[in-house]
Design an enzyme around this catalytic site. Structure first.
Site, PDB file in Angstrom:
ATOM      1  N   GLU A  51       5.288  67.811 121.683  1.00 47.24           N
ATOM      2  CA  GLU A  51       6.048  68.514 122.735  1.00 47.24           C
ATOM      3  C   GLU A  51       7.355  68.924 122.086  1.00 47.24           C
ATOM      4  O   GLU A  51       8.263  68.103 121.917  1.00 47.24           O
ATOM      5  CB  GLU A  51       6.322  67.578 123.915  1.00 47.24           C
ATOM      6  CG  GLU A  51       5.083  67.046 124.613  1.00 47.24           C
ATOM      7  CD  GLU A  51       4.323  68.098 125.379  1.00 47.24           C
ATOM      8  OE1 GLU A  51       4.799  69.253 125.478  1.00 47.24           O
ATOM      9  OE2 GLU A  51       3.232  67.783 125.876  1.00 47.24           O
ATOM     10  N   ASN A  78      16.742  62.669 125.537  1.00 48.54           N
ATOM     11  CA  ASN A  78      17.165  63.332 126.783  1.00 48.54           C
ATOM     12  C   ASN A  78      16.451  62.809 128.032  1.00 48.54           C
ATOM     13  O   ASN A  78      17.007  62.857 129.124  1.00 48.54           O
ATOM     14  CB  ASN A  78      17.047  64.855 126.660  1.00 48.54           C
ATOM     15  CG  ASN A  78      15.631  65.307 126.405  1.00 48.54           C
ATOM     16  OD1 ASN A  78      14.778  64.521 126.004  1.00 48.54           O
ATOM     17  ND2 ASN A  78      15.368  66.570 126.643  1.00 48.54           N
ATOM     18  N   CYS A 134      14.064  70.277 127.532  1.00 47.62           N
ATOM     19  CA  CYS A 134      13.362  71.331 126.785  1.00 47.62           C
ATOM     20  C   CYS A 134      12.798  72.393 127.715  1.00 47.62           C
ATOM     21  O   CYS A 134      12.385  73.448 127.260  1.00 47.62           O
ATOM     22  CB  CYS A 134      12.285  70.727 125.896  1.00 47.62           C
ATOM     23  SG  CYS A 134      11.308  69.504 126.721  1.00 47.62           S
ATOM     24  N   GLU A 163       0.573  66.859 128.378  1.00 47.50           N
ATOM     25  CA  GLU A 163       0.843  65.521 128.915  1.00 47.50           C
ATOM     26  C   GLU A 163       0.770  65.576 130.432  1.00 47.50           C
ATOM     27  O   GLU A 163       0.922  66.621 131.046  1.00 47.50           O
ATOM     28  CB  GLU A 163       2.221  65.052 128.445  1.00 47.50           C
ATOM     29  CG  GLU A 163       2.234  64.874 126.940  1.00 47.50           C
ATOM     30  CD  GLU A 163       3.487  64.199 126.412  1.00 47.50           C
ATOM     31  OE1 GLU A 163       4.533  64.251 127.082  1.00 47.50           O
ATOM     32  OE2 GLU A 163       3.410  63.620 125.326  1.00 47.50           O
TER      33      GLU A 163
END
Ligand code: ADP
Length: 518
Positions: free
Chosen positions: A289, A188, A323, A496
């Site tokens: 993640e 994505n 997400c 991150e």
């Protein structure tokens, strides 16, 4: 660009929306789009130890809007993955000794090259994952920003000189790179998910092997081409593209090889658990993640315009396939009707479905028909339990979905229990703050959460109580390299971006100097 653009998205949309013969015409029309990115950015081989490598077979990359093949890419297997790990391990022995300044300069060059080639990179992203070109350009800028950020952070990896408990001792805490990192990324954000991890890893002094998602190897390979042009040494950055069939065996090498010290993954919670289990045997460091189920809460005191704007931004980016996209809308009863009405108007006014390369498209296709079927299933489940369809509700041609607004949604419905990853807005009514928080926090994941309120005390209470890693307070778009990205609960491990992102690739070594004379 072809004449199709001139025909316009509106006509395409009309055709997509009407019955089967018209849908077939729309399909024929979509087939005329073609990817016009040329060498050297259109790379189709793996990139191992600074060389472009072919595999025994190749796999097709499809435009999700048309189903057409846009390229065939080397289907790397466990042998190529092992070569890449070995190359990364060898390269690590010298890369870890490079100075922070040297690594910083290379990352900066890589950043400059991404910007220089942003148009072509954006086209690759649009054609392999479907997102509108404007969003792909945004992704390239976002992706590049991590290389810029970590080129700066590379020079700020400080250790500590700690006051010792004894006079004859000195205590030093030194940060050192962990080693080879395996990096497994989703489709994505095919470019940004790579640079967000690789920027941190390389800045820390680690070397990497990247396995891009099956659907989106082209942007990963274009990044490799630019890394080579930037002068990043052979073996420091390796890419092993592979098909869905080869993924488990390649994944196994990347998550179990003893030379790999760290895995970093972005994708579904289910896959993350598989990888974590594989990595457990050799006790690798892990960053994950994983999926989210973001609540978007609108309290009675909210500024309605801002809440609607935030809802549009947080829901419809990449057709709802991020997400951190809002997945459940919780709206207080005093503002519910007005919010739903205004959101419906905004959807009509702002959303245009079409091929991502059309300039006025805001909603591309979903990544594949299975993804569209999942959204349809959630809609029909909700409707069967009493939800009202206020906008959309149907699957169009192929993997195109109508942006959909559902009212009178309850927490019994599938769409409020699992991540949608599509352009669906389910709106639940609530009465009290406690009730909203209970619903929001009932999920076993916690990545992003958003809420709109103008009550300062409520803002502090809710921001602290929400069980998520990222909170948007009167804001629907959060992601930026300066801030930490990551979740709590089953949304993952680690962070991150930000000043913390680099720590995921560093170990702290304690050095104790004893027997010193005063
Ligand atoms: P999706 O459902 O969108 O495919 P995944 O979490 O399965 O999401 O995929 C994210 C990434 O994880 C992709 O690069 C995919 O190839 C990879 N992946 C999936 N299964 C495995 C596996 N067994 N080993 C290694 N990588 C995997």
């Amino acid at each position: 660009m072809s004449a199709v653009c001139a025909l316009g998205t509106r006509r395409l949309l009309r055709q997509l929306r009407s019955g089967p013969p018209a849908a077939a015409a729309a399909a024929a029309m979509l087939r005329r789009y073609s990817l016009d990115v040329s060498a050297p950015l259109l790379r189709t081989q793996g990139y191992v130890d600074g060389r472009w490598v072919s595999a025994a077979s190749a796999f097709p990359v499809l435009d999700p809007a048309t189903g057409q093949e846009i390229a065939r890419v080397s289907d790397c297997g466990p042998a190529e993955a092992k070569q890449a790990v070995d190359a990364a391990y060898t390269a690590f022995q010298s890369w870890k000794r490079s100075t922070a300044k040297e690594r910083s300069v290379l990352l900066r060059k890589w950043f400059d090259l991404l910007l220089l080639h942003k148009e072509d990179l954006a086209k690759l992203i649009t054609f392999e994952c479907g997102k509108p070109l404007r969003e792909s350009l945004g992704e390239v800028a976002y992706s590049a920003s991590f290389l810029e950020w970590f080129s700066e952070e590379a020079r700020r990896v400080y250790g500590d000189l700690v006051p010792a408990p004894a006079k004859d001792r000195k205590i030093l805490l030194l940060k050192q790179p962990v080693g080879v990192a395996s990096i497994i990324t989703p489709w994505n954000f095919p470019s940004a998910m790579i640079t967000r991890k690789v920027g941190a890893a390389l800045a820390a002094g680690c070397t990497v092997v990247v396995k891009p998602a099956e659907d989106t190897p082209l942007s990963a390979l274009a990044l490799a081409e630019l890394a080579e042009q930037a002068g990043i040494p052979a073996g420091v950055f390796n890419v092993v593209p592979c098909s869905r069939e080869k993924t488990p065996s390649v994944g196994e090498v990347l998550c179990t090889d003893p030379l790999v010290a760290k895995i970093s993954f972005t994708g579904s919670t289910a896959t993350g658990k598989v990888l974590l289990k594989m990595a457990a045997d050799t006790v690798k460091k892990a960053s994950m993640e994983l999926g989210g189920h973001a609540p978007f809460i609108v309290f009675d005191s909210a500024d309605l315009d801002k809440a609607v704007g935030g809802a549009m931004a947080s829901k419809f980016r990449n057709s709802g396939q991020t997400c951190v996209c809002s997945n459940r809308f919780l709206v207080q009863s005093g503002i519910y009707d007005r919010f739903v009405e205004r959101l419906g108007q905004a959807m009509d006014a702002e959303l245009r479905v079409g091929h991502g390369s059309e300039p006025d498209t805001t909603q591309g296709p979903l990544i594949n028909t299975k993804a569209a079927e999942k959204v349809v299933q959630q809609i029909s489940d909700a409707v069967s339990q009493g939800a009202k369809v206020l906008k959309g509700g149907k699957r169009l041609h192929g993997s195109f979905m109508e942006p959909t607004l559902l009212a009178d949604v309850t927490t019994d419905m599938l769409c409020t229990k699992e991540e949608t990853f599509g352009p669906l807005v389910p709106v639940i009514r609530f009465n009290t703050e406690e009730e909203a928080l209970a619903v929001a926090n009932a999920a076993n994941v916690g990545l992003a959460g958003y809420f709109y309120s103008q009550d300062v005390s409520q803002i502090w209470r809710v921001a602290e109580e929400l069980e998520v890693g990222m909170v948007g307070v009167n804001e629907g778009l959060l992601s930026t390299p300066e801030a930490s990205f990551g979740g709590v609960k089953q949304s993952g491990l680690g962070r991150e971006g930000s000043k913390y992102g680099i720590d995921e690739y560093l170990e702290v070594k304690y050095m104790c100097f004893g027997g010193l004379k005063a």
